[in-house]
Each structure stands twice: as structure tokens, then as C-alpha cells.
Design a protein around this motif. Structure first.
Motif, PDB file in Angstrom:
ATOM      1  N   HIS A  75      -1.621  43.394  52.399  1.00  0.00           N
ATOM      2  CA  HIS A  75      -2.714  43.225  53.383  1.00  0.00           C
ATOM      3  C   HIS A  75      -2.364  44.053  54.615  1.00  0.00           C
ATOM      4  N   HIS A  77      -4.280  46.833  57.761  1.00  0.00           N
ATOM      5  CA  HIS A  77      -5.454  47.509  58.322  1.00  0.00           C
ATOM      6  C   HIS A  77      -4.970  48.889  58.758  1.00  0.00           C
ATOM      7  N   HIS A 230     -10.128  37.225  55.315  1.00  0.00           N
ATOM      8  CA  HIS A 230      -9.191  36.417  56.105  1.00  0.00           C
ATOM      9  C   HIS A 230      -9.588  34.954  56.017  1.00  0.00           C
ATOM     10  N   HIS A 269      -3.570  35.338  55.461  1.00  0.00           N
ATOM     11  CA  HIS A 269      -3.038  34.373  56.430  1.00  0.00           C
ATOM     12  C   HIS A 269      -2.996  32.963  55.840  1.00  0.00           C
ATOM     13  N   ASP A 320       0.213  43.164  57.579  1.00  0.00           N
ATOM     14  CA  ASP A 320      -0.978  43.029  58.432  1.00  0.00           C
ATOM     15  C   ASP A 320      -0.944  43.995  59.620  1.00  0.00           C
TER      16      ASP A 320
HETATM   17 ZN    ZN Z   1      -5.855  41.278  58.406  1.00  0.00          ZN
END
Ligand code: ZN
Ligand code: GUN
Length: 429
Positions: A75, A77, A230, A269, A320
Motif C-alpha cells: 500500500h 501512494h 482505506h 490501516h 503508505d
Molecule cells: Zn493510504
């Protein structure tokens, strides 16, 4: 028959799942290796066996370095690369202050290409050979990501982030355009070379129920695709979701009610879960993605790794980036260890290494291709120098076994510990 290369070093692999079986699931060879041919692992064994079985092979001897599968970041970005480590905010303010303004820039294809290349090079230099990334709402950001990965020969997963409310103008799509653009991108990229398209509603607060339904419909049309979003990261966020979806039983239900709960779902998460949510996630065999440096950096909470593993949940590990504060899966393992310690549990190094490789690969449903170095899999691997800095070297010099030798690198290592990176058998670093 094309050339064979034998890579020799220390090897560590898993005959079972250390989350269930403990460290006994691991197999260690102080003098082991892999034979690689045509970008795939041909064999794994002791150095003596490999030399005997492949006498004509070229030998690449990495000495005491530890040969591992490339790390798998479940995960990230990538568009947040340039704003990692932004100070002083919790989730919703952090999104509005730092994240959304940066993501607005990805409508510019040149900027998207620059950051995609920068991100993938940083990931490789940290030993991460596969990742599952959110892009931005802009199709250009998806093309940039998959093109940059393709140029580097990397197995990557990702998709267009969809948002049709509660974000600035310029960073919003609609239910229809999210469906149409995602469908077109899926058609363009899914299964092209080593790319996999992932349907990507950002999270319930930034999607209308109509948009969630549209993406649920797209997923139903392409059930082999993964879907990422998420879930229950911060308590303020959960309260916001409750206000936005008054009819939902809980946060997970906002996805479930719109066709966005399934075995191929990735829920990032997943910290503050209700018992019903845990039951449903386990029933459908969804994957929960633990993002420990992000959880401490943005102040989200303490993921219940031991409890979730004990009830049989599928768990992956992730940076993340840029809510997470590091590109390194070593630092990410260290943070997972620290969070578990705060919950009274000491995660064994075997569990941490498994999570960063095979565990994340299983969560992404690609463990038959990467994440294990089992014969037949793709030859994405790294070598770790277990004495990469004076501080680490003086500690690992005293190690009584491989776990004591590797744990200082897990806790204190960074990109300096990654002494070599191979993608489909080709050296990249
Ligand atoms: Zn994220
Ligand atoms: N929730 C929704 N979007 C994001 C994001 O970009 N980062 C993190 N950490 N949480 C999110």
C-alpha cells in the motif's frame, strides 16, 4: 537452453506461515543460493547442490550477504513521494493541507512521469521490487506509473484514485467518470506485461454512495482485479463516516453495501475495527494492510497484528508513503515491531521478514509469482548486507544465529543495507 546464473549467499525461506507456525516455518542455509534462468528461479538449494546440478552455470557469489525475495509494499501512494515527512497534522488536516495540493499536480503528464520514475527508483534502491500504489484521480498519473514500471521491468499493481466529494475542485471526478476512466485504464493496463490494475476508491468520505456503487459494479465485472481502499484509520475519520453514511452498520458496511467487500479487497490501516467488521473481513478472506510508520507518523493508532493473525486474518505490510515516513520496508518492519511491542507482543524476525515478502505477496494474490523465490517464480530478489553500518556491524558480529544476525538490520537498517537488487534476474543496483 539459455544461460543459467547461480547466486550464492545466505538464504532464508519459508516452508510454512510463520504467523501461524512460528520461526520453525523458516529454512536457513548459511551457504545456499538460487539458480536463475530466463528471469525465473530455476532451483533453490545449498551452494554445493546448485554447483553440482548446474556445472556450466555462471556463479555470482555474494559471500555472507542474505539473499531474499525483493520486498513487496502492499500500500503506497506514489504521488505523495515529494511531500513525504510533512509536519504536524493528523489525517484529515494532513490530506487537506499537504496531500490534495500535491495530488492536484498530477494532471500534468510530465510531472506525473517525473515523480513516477523518481518513486520507482527510490523503491528499488530500498529493495522494494513490487508495490501496490494509489495514483491520483488523473488517468495521466496511472499511465505514468505503469509506463515507468514497464520501463524498469517491474511487477506493479495500482489504479486511479476515485473521489467525487470532500476534496478540492480539480481533484474530483464523478460516479460516471470514475467508472468510465477506471474501466478504460483497466482495459489498457491490466495484464499488460507485469502490470495489474487495482480498482481504487480512495475511502468512503471522499466518495458518494453512487460512486461506491459504480466502482462495485466495475469490480463485479472484473472480479479477478484487486480493489483497494482505506478502512478505520483514525477515530475522527470513523466519526465522519458515521455522519456521511447514517444507515451503515459500521465503516466496513459502507463498502459492503456497495459491492466493495470481497476476497480480492485490500483494506489499508484497519486499526479501529468493530467485532462485526473483523468477522466479515475474515469470512470473505479479505486482506488487511498494516502501515506502521504511517500509523505512528499521523498518530492513527496501534494495529492489532497478533490478535488479527490469531483469528486467521490475511495481513500485508506497507509503507503508505507519504503518510508513512519511509520508503524502506526495513524501517517498516521495525515500526511493526515497535507497535506490536506497545501492545505487549514481540514479533519474531521471521514474521517481520515474511510479512515484507511472502505475506504481502499473498495479500496481493501474487505469491505464485513473486515474494518467495520458490522454483518457477520470477527472479525479483535482493541481497542484504547484515553489517551495513558500523553500529549494525558491531551488533551482528556477536550474533549466535541468523535471527540475531538479521534483527539489527531490520531495526537499524536502511537503503545502505540493500547491497544488490535484481528484477527478473537482471541486476538493477
Ligand atoms: Zn493510504
Ligand atoms: N485515507 C484516505 N486517503 C489517505 C491517504 O492518502 N493516506 C492515508 N494515510 N490515509 C488516507
Amino acid at each position: 537452453m539459455s544461460d543459467i546464473t547461480i547466486h550464492l549467499g545466505q538464504t532464508l525461506w519459508f516452508a510454512g506461515d510463520p504467523m501461524v507456525e512460528g520461526p520453525e516455518a523458516a529454512r536457513f542455509d548459511a551457504r545456499g543460493g538460487i539458480a536463475v534462468q530466463d528471469g525465473h528461479v530455476l532451483a533453490r538449494g545449498t551452494a554445493d547442490d546448485l554447483r553440482r546440478d548446474f556445472p556450466q552455470a555462471r556463479v555470482d557469489d555474494h559471500g555472507k550477504a542474505l539473499i531474499l525475495p525483493g520486498f513487496i509494499d502492499a500500500h503506497v501512494h506514489y504521488p505523495q513521494t515529494a511531500m513525504i515527512a510533512s509536519w504536524g497534522k493528523r489525517l484529515i488536516d494532513w490530506l487537506n493541507t499537504y496531500t490534495f495540493p500535491e495530488e492536484m499536480r498530477f494532471g500534468d503528464a510530465d510531472y506525473a512521469a517525473e515523480i513516477a520514475g523518481r518513486y520507482l527508483d527510490l523503491a528499488l534502491s530500498h529493495g522494494t521490487t513490487t508495490m501496490c500504489s494509489y495514483c491520483t484521480i488523473h488517468p495521466e498519473s496511472v499511465d505514468a506509473y505503469f509506463s515507468a514500471a514497464n520501463a524498469r521491468g517491474m511487477r506493479v499493481l495500482g489504479g486511479k484514485t476515485c473521489m467525487d466529494r470532500n476534496a478540492p475542485d480539480g481533484l474530483l471526478d464523478t460516479a460516471q467518470s470514475a467508472y468510465d476512466d477506471s474501466k478504460a485504464l483497466l482495459g489498457r493496463w491490466h495484464g499488460q506485461g507485469r502490470a495489474s490494475y487495482v480498482i481504487t476508491p480512495r475511502f468512503s468520505p471522499t466518495s458518494t454512495p453512487e460512486q461506491l456503487s459504480a466502482l462495485g459494479a466495475l469490480w463485479a465485472e472484473h472480479p479477478d482485479c484487486l480493489m483497494q481502499t482505506h478502512l478505520s484509520e483514525q477515530t475522527d475519520e470513523i466519526a465522519w463516516v458515521r455522519g456521511l453514511y447514517p444507515e451503515a452498520r459500521d465503516y466496513l458496511d459502507t463498502y459492503e453495501a456497495h459491492g466493495l467487500l470481497g476476497a480480492n479487497g485490500l483494506y489499508g490501516h484497519a486499526i479501529h475495527l468493530e467485532p462485526r467488521e473483523r468477522d466479515r473481513l475474515r469470512e470473505v478472506d479479505a486482506a488487511l494492510i498494516h502501515c506502521p510508520t504511517s500509523n505512528t507518523f499521523i498518530g492513527s493508532g496501534l494495529f492489532d497484528m497478533a490478535g488479527l493473525a490469531a483469528e486467521g486474518q490475511r495481513v500485508g505490510l506497507a509503507t503508505d508513503t507519504g503518510g508513512g515516513s519511509s520508503f524502506s520496508m526495513l524501517r517498516t518492519m521495525a515500526a511493526a515491531y515497535e507497535i506490536a511491542q506497545l501492545r505487549g507482543v514481540a514479533l519474531h524476525p521471521s514474521t517481520l521478514l515474511w510479512l515484507a515478502t511472502e505475506g504481502s505477496a499473498r495479500s496481493l494474490r501474487i505469491a505464485d509469482r513473486v515474494g518467495t523465490l520458490a522454483p518457477g517464480s520470477e527472479a525479483d530478489f535482493i541481497t542484504l548486507d547484515l553489517g551495513s553500518t558500523p553500529a549494525i556491524a558491531q551488533r551482528s558480529a556477536r550474533a549466535a544465529d541468523i535471527w540475531e544476525a538479521v534483527f539489527p538490520t531490520i531495526m537499524m537498517g536502511d537503503d545502505r543495507a540493500v547491497s544488490g537488487v535484481w528484477v527478473m534476474g537482471e541486476r538493477r543496483r
